[in-house]
Write a protein that holds these residues in place. Sequence first.
Motif, PDB file in Angstrom:
ATOM      1  N   ILE A   1       0.821  -1.206   0.000  1.00 26.46           N
ATOM      2  CA  ILE A   1       0.000   0.000   0.000  1.00 26.46           C
ATOM      3  C   ILE A   1       0.859   1.262   0.000  1.00 26.46           C
ATOM      4  O   ILE A   1       0.464   2.319   0.484  1.00 26.46           O
ATOM      5  N   ALA A   2       2.040   1.134  -0.568  1.00 24.39           N
ATOM      6  CA  ALA A   2       2.912   2.289  -0.804  1.00 24.39           C
ATOM      7  C   ALA A   2       3.287   3.031   0.472  1.00 24.39           C
ATOM      8  O   ALA A   2       3.182   4.261   0.554  1.00 24.39           O
ATOM      9  N   SER A   3       3.681   2.268   1.462  1.00 23.69           N
ATOM     10  CA  SER A   3       4.272   2.883   2.651  1.00 23.69           C
ATOM     11  C   SER A   3       5.419   1.983   3.103  1.00 23.69           C
ATOM     12  O   SER A   3       5.609   1.727   4.290  1.00 23.69           O
ATOM     13  N   CYS A   4       6.170   1.520   2.130  1.00 23.97           N
ATOM     14  CA  CYS A   4       7.123   0.425   2.329  1.00 23.97           C
ATOM     15  C   CYS A   4       8.251   0.758   3.293  1.00 23.97           C
ATOM     16  O   CYS A   4       8.847  -0.143   3.873  1.00 23.97           O
ATOM     17  N   GLY A   5       8.552   2.036   3.470  1.00 25.67           N
ATOM     18  CA  GLY A   5       9.665   2.420   4.338  1.00 25.67           C
ATOM     19  C   GLY A   5       9.303   2.420   5.809  1.00 25.67           C
ATOM     20  O   GLY A   5      10.168   2.582   6.662  1.00 25.67           O
ATOM     21  N   THR A   6       8.015   2.256   6.112  1.00 28.82           N
ATOM     22  CA  THR A   6       7.591   2.299   7.513  1.00 28.82           C
ATOM     23  C   THR A   6       6.860   1.009   7.888  1.00 28.82           C
ATOM     24  O   THR A   6       5.980   1.001   8.736  1.00 28.82           O
ATOM     25  N   GLY A   7       7.250  -0.085   7.227  1.00 27.14           N
ATOM     26  CA  GLY A   7       6.600  -1.355   7.490  1.00 27.14           C
ATOM     27  C   GLY A   7       6.958  -1.930   8.848  1.00 27.14           C
ATOM     28  O   GLY A   7       7.932  -1.486   9.450  1.00 27.14           O
ATOM     29  N   PRO A   8       6.176  -2.921   9.311  1.00 22.00           N
ATOM     30  CA  PRO A   8       4.933  -3.386   8.698  1.00 22.00           C
ATOM     31  C   PRO A   8       3.808  -2.360   8.874  1.00 22.00           C
ATOM     32  O   PRO A   8       3.679  -1.782   9.946  1.00 22.00           O
ATOM     33  N   VAL A   9       3.047  -2.157   7.806  1.00 23.77           N
ATOM     34  CA  VAL A   9       1.945  -1.208   7.903  1.00 23.77           C
ATOM     35  C   VAL A   9       0.604  -1.932   7.953  1.00 23.77           C
ATOM     36  O   VAL A   9       0.438  -3.000   7.365  1.00 23.77           O
TER      37      VAL A   9
ATOM     38  N   ASP B   1      -9.563   0.519   8.596  1.00 23.21           N
ATOM     39  CA  ASP B   1     -10.487   1.352   7.830  1.00 23.21           C
ATOM     40  C   ASP B   1      -9.663   2.364   7.030  1.00 23.21           C
ATOM     41  O   ASP B   1      -8.901   1.960   6.184  1.00 23.21           O
ATOM     42  N   HIS B   2      -9.780   3.649   7.373  1.00 21.13           N
ATOM     43  CA  HIS B   2      -9.029   4.612   6.567  1.00 21.13           C
ATOM     44  C   HIS B   2      -7.848   5.196   7.317  1.00 21.13           C
ATOM     45  O   HIS B   2      -7.379   6.286   6.990  1.00 21.13           O
ATOM     46  N   GLU B   3      -7.365   4.491   8.303  1.00 22.18           N
ATOM     47  CA  GLU B   3      -6.180   4.979   9.012  1.00 22.18           C
ATOM     48  C   GLU B   3      -4.984   4.106   8.667  1.00 22.18           C
ATOM     49  O   GLU B   3      -5.111   2.887   8.587  1.00 22.18           O
ATOM     50  N   LEU B   4      -3.838   4.745   8.508  1.00 15.40           N
ATOM     51  CA  LEU B   4      -2.623   3.993   8.205  1.00 15.40           C
ATOM     52  C   LEU B   4      -1.726   3.944   9.438  1.00 15.40           C
ATOM     53  O   LEU B   4      -1.229   4.979   9.891  1.00 15.40           O
ATOM     54  N   HIS B   5      -1.528   2.755   9.954  1.00 20.15           N
ATOM     55  CA  HIS B   5      -0.666   2.594  11.130  1.00 20.15           C
ATOM     56  C   HIS B   5       0.669   2.021  10.685  1.00 20.15           C
ATOM     57  O   HIS B   5       0.720   0.996  10.012  1.00 20.15           O
ATOM     58  N   GLU B   6       1.744   2.712  11.087  1.00 22.81           N
ATOM     59  CA  GLU B   6       3.081   2.348  10.601  1.00 22.81           C
ATOM     60  C   GLU B   6       3.881   1.614  11.667  1.00 22.81           C
ATOM     61  O   GLU B   6       3.619   1.757  12.858  1.00 22.81           O
ATOM     62  N   GLU B   7       4.878   0.870  11.196  1.00 20.83           N
ATOM     63  CA  GLU B   7       5.797   0.139  12.067  1.00 20.83           C
ATOM     64  C   GLU B   7       5.058  -0.680  13.128  1.00 20.83           C
ATOM     65  O   GLU B   7       5.383  -0.617  14.315  1.00 20.83           O
ATOM     66  N   ILE B   8       4.072  -1.423  12.684  1.00 18.95           N
ATOM     67  CA  ILE B   8       3.333  -2.285  13.599  1.00 18.95           C
ATOM     68  C   ILE B   8       4.033  -3.640  13.669  1.00 18.95           C
ATOM     69  O   ILE B   8       3.684  -4.593  12.973  1.00 18.95           O
ATOM     70  N   THR B   9       5.059  -3.656  14.509  1.00 15.99           N
ATOM     71  CA  THR B   9       5.780  -4.902  14.766  1.00 15.99           C
ATOM     72  C   THR B   9       4.914  -5.748  15.701  1.00 15.99           C
ATOM     73  O   THR B   9       3.993  -5.215  16.338  1.00 15.99           O
ATOM     74  N   PRO B  10       5.198  -7.041  15.823  1.00  6.47           N
ATOM     75  CA  PRO B  10       4.378  -7.872  16.708  1.00  6.47           C
ATOM     76  C   PRO B  10       4.259  -7.294  18.120  1.00  6.47           C
ATOM     77  O   PRO B  10       3.203  -7.363  18.736  1.00  6.47           O
TER      78      PRO B  10
END
Lengths: 179, 450
Positions: free
Chosen positions: A125-133, A137-146
């Motif tokens: 979803i084009a946020s590859c530098g802040t993975g895992p994303v 719904d319509h919110e993008l949560h970045e760097e969601i590690t386990p």
Amino acid sequence: MTSKLKPETLAKADEIIALYPERRSATLPLLHLAQEDHGWICHEIIEWVAEKVGTTPMEVLGVATFYPMFHRQPIGKRHIRVCRTLSCALRGAYHTMEALEKEFGIQRGETAADGSVSLEFVECIASCGTGPVVHVDHELHEEITPERVKELADNIRATLSDPEYGKKEFVPGTAAWKG
Amino acid sequence: MSAQERRIIYAHIGQPGYTTDIDCYLRHGGYETLKKAFAMPPQAVCDEVKTSGLRGRGGAGFPTGVKWSFLDRKSGKPVYLVVNADESEPGTYKDRQIIYNDPHQIVEGTLITAYAIQAKQAFIYIRGEFQHGAKLLEKAIAEAKAHHFCGNNILGSDYSVEIIVHRGGGCYVCGEETGLIESLEGKRGYPRIKPPYFPAVLGLYNCPTIVNNAETMAQVKHIIAMGGAEFAKIGVPGDRGTHIWGVSGLVKRPGLYEIEAGKATFGQLLYDFCGGPLDGRTFKAIIPGGSSTKILKFGDRFKGKLPSGEEFDWALEDIPLDANSIMACGTGLGTGGTIVLDDSVEMIQALANLNAFYAHETCGQCTPCREGSLWLSRITKRIAAGGGREEDVPMLKDIADQVAGRTICAHGEAVAWPVQSAVPKFREEYLESVRRRNKGEPSPYALKLI
Ligand SMILES: Cc1cc2nc3c(=O)[nH]c(=O)nc-3n(C[C@H](O)[C@H](O)[C@H](O)COP(=O)(O)O)c2cc1C
Ligand code: FES
């Protein structure tokens, strides 16, 4: 006409169609609009879109099934989409998914029995530098590690009873802004 | 000497206090370039872009000014401009930053381009997941209209154009320009065959159409601002301007770095900008320009001749960051989305991950791509799950060879290239992955990628 959609949605549909040089181009926008109102694309909506854009229900069905963002059945109140493509996977997306499955007691691709959440793997979803994303719904949560799954899951559960959910101001830099 | 960023497109992105509203944009000189363009004849604007040497930023690197000159003007049909903000190539997240942080830059570039090619109507096709991004662009367009930069009789001229923001539905192949056009017409995103469907001749509604990437629009703005000849001094021959390198995966500081073409190397990008590998790890490979470009392995030597005739002999770290140098090493600059893999990565799982992507995204029109992508995905998944055979490894390459060059659009190459490039380089490791599982030995790799 369809009774499935609000009068505002129907009015908005006419505005959208008027923008385009050819009305069939409004197919995707109308499907998005209808899904935002009704939650999923039922057959009545397919027929309505077809009539609106001047094509057949079969053509619209073909479109609705081609694009992964359109749901052909009802989904959970919160839609959790975890990116599984390589950049996110390298940062642990598969482990994030496993932790989410444990948190909500469902498997990827499933909706909780009480209809609260749906959990799904999606592609980049084009946020590859802040993975895992994770899209909620319509919110993008970045760097969601386990390790951060518990916190995210608690937040999602808290929103289930929040009447203000989805109506918040967009603040630059927040998950809602980036979504 | 350590390399420096040169921020042109990202000049304001991330600056404290810089916002997406038009007042902020105007305070930073916004829409002055539009005024400059409107004082020139449209053809002169096209000429500046041609002079600049700009190559499109959507991945294929086609010279923008040349593309515009292909427009079929004789047909008498209206001309359309479609800005590609689908940003769907895995590893690529550069356009997102412009859309979410500086949308007016795209709008201004779009208006300049629309004027230059005398488009009747412009569209920004944005990936469906950029829900708020689409709203930010719509707001920017509305603000531009209120200032007479867009809409009827722009800046008092007799040129009028509207911009429609059109959301996609989550399909990779709709980033391909003819799939995108079908999608914009309200259909399944099935790419069209070329010939005859070259967009500049038979594009949207079978009218002459220019499809350009969103960042390309921003670049156009800067070309007109500084003049084509001045822009052509940035970068190196054959590749002008800056590239936004979006590094992801296993480095210390993944992120976006805007660097003058050819003025740094992969080594500088990965060590100076990204801080090198994570602690205790060593780099293994990179996929340099989005997941569809061919993989490069650390430790390999790259030898050959540049288009200039100059001979080179480089380690991966020495490869300069410009289109021609990277192409001479057997891969492509693509979108500049560099995916970094280190020694914690089991390569067969990484390949299985990408194969799953392409199998999910094939539109299904062409048999080689539809079947090939599925087979590749199933075989690599099977190996990862422990049911692999040694013959599977060469078979992967055989299948990929049957896909490339045999499809309507370049999705076929996107399916094949990762496999064709990785199998020869990582054959031994793949075979080891098959054998280890068959013997029931524990895996030394904790990271799950499929
Ligand atoms: C499968 C596939 C996916 C593509 N996805 C994108 C995309 O998301 N964004 C983009 O700008 N170009 C994408 N392209 C490239 C476009 O076809 C086209 O070359 C580009 O938009 C032209 O813009 P440019 O000349 O400014 O580079 C894709 C190509 C293929 C084959
Ligand atoms: S790979 Fe997850 S956002 Fe791109």
